[in-house]
Structures are given as C-alpha cells and as structure tokens.
Scaffold this motif. Structure first.
Motif, PDB file in Angstrom:
ATOM      1  N   GLY A  28       0.805  -1.212   0.000  1.00 62.21           N
ATOM      2  CA  GLY A  28       0.000   0.000   0.000  1.00 62.21           C
ATOM      3  C   GLY A  28       0.836   1.259   0.000  1.00 62.21           C
ATOM      4  O   GLY A  28       2.067   1.242  -0.166  1.00 62.21           O
ATOM      5  N   TYR A  29       0.145   2.368   0.210  1.00 65.00           N
ATOM      6  CA  TYR A  29       0.764   3.699   0.125  1.00 65.00           C
ATOM      7  C   TYR A  29       1.547   4.013   1.395  1.00 65.00           C
ATOM      8  O   TYR A  29       1.128   3.700   2.504  1.00 65.00           O
ATOM      9  CB  TYR A  29      -0.329   4.752  -0.074  1.00 65.00           C
ATOM     10  CG  TYR A  29       0.165   6.181  -0.002  1.00 65.00           C
ATOM     11  CD1 TYR A  29       0.913   6.734  -1.037  1.00 65.00           C
ATOM     12  CD2 TYR A  29      -0.110   6.970   1.130  1.00 65.00           C
ATOM     13  CE1 TYR A  29       1.365   8.043  -0.972  1.00 65.00           C
ATOM     14  CE2 TYR A  29       0.340   8.276   1.200  1.00 65.00           C
ATOM     15  CZ  TYR A  29       1.079   8.804   0.151  1.00 65.00           C
ATOM     16  OH  TYR A  29       1.532  10.097   0.231  1.00 65.00           O
TER      17      TYR A  29
ATOM     18  N   GLN B 146       2.669  -2.046   6.836  1.00 64.91           N
ATOM     19  CA  GLN B 146       2.779  -3.478   6.556  1.00 64.91           C
ATOM     20  C   GLN B 146       3.809  -3.700   5.441  1.00 64.91           C
ATOM     21  O   GLN B 146       3.816  -2.980   4.437  1.00 64.91           O
ATOM     22  CB  GLN B 146       1.424  -4.040   6.112  1.00 64.91           C
ATOM     23  CG  GLN B 146       0.317  -3.882   7.142  1.00 64.91           C
ATOM     24  CD  GLN B 146       0.539  -4.780   8.344  1.00 64.91           C
ATOM     25  OE1 GLN B 146       0.730  -5.988   8.194  1.00 64.91           O
ATOM     26  NE2 GLN B 146       0.513  -4.191   9.529  1.00 64.91           N
ATOM     27  N   LEU B 147       4.654  -4.701   5.637  1.00 67.24           N
ATOM     28  CA  LEU B 147       5.670  -4.981   4.618  1.00 67.24           C
ATOM     29  C   LEU B 147       5.951  -6.471   4.543  1.00 67.24           C
ATOM     30  O   LEU B 147       5.677  -7.230   5.478  1.00 67.24           O
ATOM     31  CB  LEU B 147       6.957  -4.204   4.891  1.00 67.24           C
ATOM     32  CG  LEU B 147       7.864  -4.656   6.050  1.00 67.24           C
ATOM     33  CD1 LEU B 147       9.250  -4.035   5.875  1.00 67.24           C
ATOM     34  CD2 LEU B 147       7.291  -4.282   7.394  1.00 67.24           C
ATOM     35  N   HIS B 148       6.520  -6.858   3.394  1.00 74.10           N
ATOM     36  CA  HIS B 148       6.882  -8.253   3.164  1.00 74.10           C
ATOM     37  C   HIS B 148       8.184  -8.591   3.887  1.00 74.10           C
ATOM     38  O   HIS B 148       9.050  -7.732   4.067  1.00 74.10           O
ATOM     39  CB  HIS B 148       7.074  -8.515   1.661  1.00 74.10           C
ATOM     40  CG  HIS B 148       5.821  -8.380   0.873  1.00 74.10           C
ATOM     41  ND1 HIS B 148       4.873  -9.367   0.808  1.00 74.10           N
ATOM     42  CD2 HIS B 148       5.364  -7.349   0.083  1.00 74.10           C
ATOM     43  CE1 HIS B 148       3.880  -8.979   0.021  1.00 74.10           C
ATOM     44  NE2 HIS B 148       4.151  -7.754  -0.441  1.00 74.10           N
ATOM     45  N   CYS B 149       8.335  -9.848   4.263  1.00 71.54           N
ATOM     46  CA  CYS B 149       9.585 -10.352   4.836  1.00 71.54           C
ATOM     47  C   CYS B 149      10.693 -10.222   3.795  1.00 71.54           C
ATOM     48  O   CYS B 149      10.458 -10.384   2.594  1.00 71.54           O
ATOM     49  CB  CYS B 149       9.413 -11.816   5.252  1.00 71.54           C
ATOM     50  SG  CYS B 149      10.949 -12.622   5.778  1.00 71.54           S
ATOM     51  N   ARG B 150      11.902  -9.922   4.226  1.00 71.95           N
ATOM     52  CA  ARG B 150      13.017  -9.776   3.281  1.00 71.95           C
ATOM     53  C   ARG B 150      13.377 -11.095   2.611  1.00 71.95           C
ATOM     54  O   ARG B 150      14.132 -11.116   1.634  1.00 71.95           O
ATOM     55  CB  ARG B 150      14.238  -9.215   4.006  1.00 71.95           C
ATOM     56  CG  ARG B 150      14.826 -10.141   5.067  1.00 71.95           C
ATOM     57  CD  ARG B 150      15.977  -9.495   5.782  1.00 71.95           C
ATOM     58  NE  ARG B 150      16.463 -10.311   6.886  1.00 71.95           N
ATOM     59  CZ  ARG B 150      17.357  -9.899   7.785  1.00 71.95           C
ATOM     60  NH1 ARG B 150      17.834  -8.668   7.688  1.00 71.95           N
ATOM     61  NH2 ARG B 150      17.740 -10.689   8.750  1.00 71.95           N
ATOM     62  N   ASN B 151      12.851 -12.199   3.142  1.00 74.71           N
ATOM     63  CA  ASN B 151      13.106 -13.507   2.544  1.00 74.71           C
ATOM     64  C   ASN B 151      12.016 -13.903   1.546  1.00 74.71           C
ATOM     65  O   ASN B 151      11.874 -15.077   1.208  1.00 74.71           O
ATOM     66  CB  ASN B 151      13.211 -14.574   3.648  1.00 74.71           C
ATOM     67  CG  ASN B 151      14.365 -14.316   4.589  1.00 74.71           C
ATOM     68  OD1 ASN B 151      15.481 -14.055   4.157  1.00 74.71           O
ATOM     69  ND2 ASN B 151      14.091 -14.353   5.890  1.00 74.71           N
TER      70      ASN B 151
END
Length: 244
Positions: free
Chosen positions: A10-11, A79-84
């Motif tokens: 998202g933004y 919210q963010l994705h895991c670096r893996n």
C-alpha cells in the motif's frame, strides 16, 4: 539505510521517508526543522556537512531528537513483506514486528554450524544439511574416543591418534615437571636468602650480647676491686683504732 519502499504493502506517506536515502525510515531521528532521517543516514551526512540536506538549515548531532510519537505509531503500523520473500516466505507483518519475525524466519539464510563449513542454508533446511555435511563430526566407532569429521573417516587411524595424544601428554607432563622444579628451586632460594638474613641478624645479636657480657664482667671486676680496697681500708682503720 532505510527499509526498501518496494517491500511495503500500500501507500507510504511521504513524511515517513528518509530525506537522504528516500527509503522508509529505519531507527529514525528528526531535526529541529522537522525533517526525518534514518540514524545511519544522518550521522553519515553530518560527517561531511553541517546542515539539513532538505532545507540547508544548520543542524548538529546534539539537536537531533526521536520521531514524534504519532509519526512513530504510523511508521510501526506500516505493513511490509519479509526480506526472505524471494526465497519463498509469504509473511506480511507490521514494521514494528518485522525484525522479530526475520530473526526466526524459516527462510532466512544462516551459516552451517559445523566448523570449517562455509555453506549457508535456509533455517528450515539446516537439520537436513547437518545430517549430510562433510564437516559434521562424530565419535570414532572403533572406541578410541576421538571426535572425527566425516570427511576424515578414511584417514583416521586410532593408533596414530592415541600415539599423538600420548606424545602431547608426555610433553605436557615434562613441561609441568620443569615448572614445578623451577618453582621449588625458587622457593628454596627464597628460603635460603631468608635463612642467611636470619643468621646474620642472630650473629649480630650474639656479638652484641658478648659485648654486653664483657662490659658486665668488667664492671664486676671493678666492683670486686673496690670492695677489696674498701675492706682493706676498714681493716686498717680497725688496727688504728686498737692502737689508740
């Protein structure tokens, strides 16, 4: 450096981006002019500059402050994705909890725990790798008690290992005996010096006593001579008395 903005869902508000690296703020600090930066970014900037990279106002490390609480809360809720993610992890969580997740993520690349092995594997595959790792160790099956690497199975010789251990023990024993010998010699030398000092002190005391005895004997002889003289004078006086 901040968190890669491409990882976020998202933004993301412009105010939550570092004014230097333009990624999402990581461990943020804020200048008096209200521009925000990653701690690492602004510290690196101030090594060579003395002003804000946005509006050029003069700033100093001592003027930097933590982010406003409402901005910090907004940042933590992102919210963010895991670096893996590229390795298969599909976890999406808040920025506040991402570090905790990534420390435990099953898709994290971690080094093999066997000494000498340089392989990195996903945490979830570590047990499988350890079972076949050529650097894994185990106790010698022939009963010599040594731990050997799987890669050394063909070169391991119990007799040679035990002979080497025996030589090491012998060398260690010789070393300890020499150390004990030197220590005893040092103690004996110390005691010998102490005895010599005591002997010298006692000899001086004996000489002093002899000198005192000599003086006493001289005084006694003088007293005895005086007594004889006094007795003779009394006898002479007694004779003169009788004659009178």
């Amino acid at each position: 450096m901040g968190y890669d903005i491409e990882r976020f869902v998202g933004y993301v508000n412009e105010g939550l981006l570092c004014s230097i690296c333009r990624d999402v703020l990581e461990d943020p600090l804020q200048a008096p002019c209200e521009h925000a930066f990653c701690t690492a970014c602004i510290h690196g900037w101030l090594v060579h500059h003395s002003n804000c990279p946005e509006d050029r106002q003069v700033i100093d490390v001592s003027l930097l402050r933590p982010l406003y609480r409402y901005m910090k809360n907004d940042l933590n809720r992102l919210q963010l994705h895991c670096r893996n993610r590229e390795y298969g992890c599909e976890m999406v969580c808040s920025l506040e909890s991402i570090d905790r997740h990534e420390r435990e993520c099953e898709y994290s690349q971690i080094p093999c725990s066997n000494a000498g092995c340089t392989v990195q594997v996903e945490r979830r595959n570590l047990d499988g790798h350890l079972a076949v790792c050529e650097y894994r160790s185990r106790e010698c099956p022939n009963g010599c008690g040594y731990t050997i690497l799987s890669a050394e199975d063909t070169q391991h010789n119990c007799v040679a290992e035990l002979r080497t251990e025996l030589e090491l023990l012998r060398a260690e024993m010789i070393c300890r005996v020499e150390e004990a010998k030197h220590e005893m010699e040092s103690r004996l030398d110390s005691q010998r010096r102490h005895m010599v000092q005591k002997e010298s002190i006692l000899q001086n005391e004996i000489e002093e006593l002899k000198s005192q005895i000599s003086r006493l004997m001289s005084d006694v002889r003088s007293l005895m001579a005086a007594e004889r003289q006094h007795r003779q004078e009394l006898e002479q006086a007694e004779l003169e008395k009788r004659e009178l």
